[in-house]
Design an enzyme around this catalytic site. Sequence first.
Site, mmCIF file in Angstrom:
data_model
loop_
_atom_site.group_PDB
_atom_site.id
_atom_site.type_symbol
_atom_site.label_atom_id
_atom_site.label_comp_id
_atom_site.label_asym_id
_atom_site.label_seq_id
_atom_site.Cartn_x
_atom_site.Cartn_y
_atom_site.Cartn_z
ATOM 1 N N THR A 270 42.626 48.246 37.813
ATOM 2 C CA THR A 270 41.372 47.878 37.153
ATOM 3 C C THR A 270 40.261 48.042 38.169
ATOM 4 O O THR A 270 40.447 47.727 39.348
ATOM 5 C CB THR A 270 41.409 46.420 36.643
ATOM 6 N N CYS B 31 35.570 51.914 34.158
ATOM 7 C CA CYS B 31 36.504 50.900 33.683
ATOM 8 C C CYS B 31 37.743 51.661 33.252
ATOM 9 O O CYS B 31 37.632 52.722 32.610
ATOM 10 C CB CYS B 31 35.900 50.121 32.523
#
Length: 234
Positions: free
Chosen positions: A83, A196
């Site tokens: 992430t 992202c």
Amino acid sequence: MRTLGLLAGMSWESSVEYYRLLNQIARQRLGGLHSAPLLMWSVDFAKVAELQHHGDWDGCARLLVDAARRLETAGAEGLLICTNTMHKLAEPIQAAINIPLIHIADATAKALTKAGMQRPALLATRFTMEQDFYVGHLRAHGLDPRIPDAPGRERVHQIIYEELCQGVVRNESRQTYVAEIGKLADQGADSVILGCTEIGLLLSQKDLALPVFDTTEIHAEAAMDFALGNETLP
């Protein structure tokens, strides 16, 4: 081939992509029946997201440091935080383990620089777009990232948490992202960072005129470079 440890589940929608990409790259590079030796620790993202939105980054750090240590103990030789946002905690996580952390922003900056890009539009969570842990990292590599205005950042952030992290992919949201990127292109952006790990589920190069840099794909390639001994990390 070195064994990679994956800090995953943030969200599992993109963690699936990491698993697919790492094994796909291993087969592409080595051929035949080769796949990637991987260890994965997948957290409960609801707990992490709650800590994020309450600003309890120390709580997030405790959770992820514990998971990273468990991966190292289990035999991981290199670590991926799967992430972008949780790279806010890259330093305390790296300090807690004795194996290298393969940093997503470093890998992304290197890919942009190699391609001759300087002014990337950055779409990501509000944390990643607004805080210095990521934008500052890109600037340290000589890049000049551009981010949406405040209403645009809120729309981008909301789509990530309320849709993409829950497996919802809507054409209307795709058009929202394309419009935000168009505004940044008008401000001089020469490329796009899908900052992202879920955004690649929504956008790809076919949707945009500017060159697209998908951080999930870039991170996976850098991790396999390390796994195969093709790159020495700092």
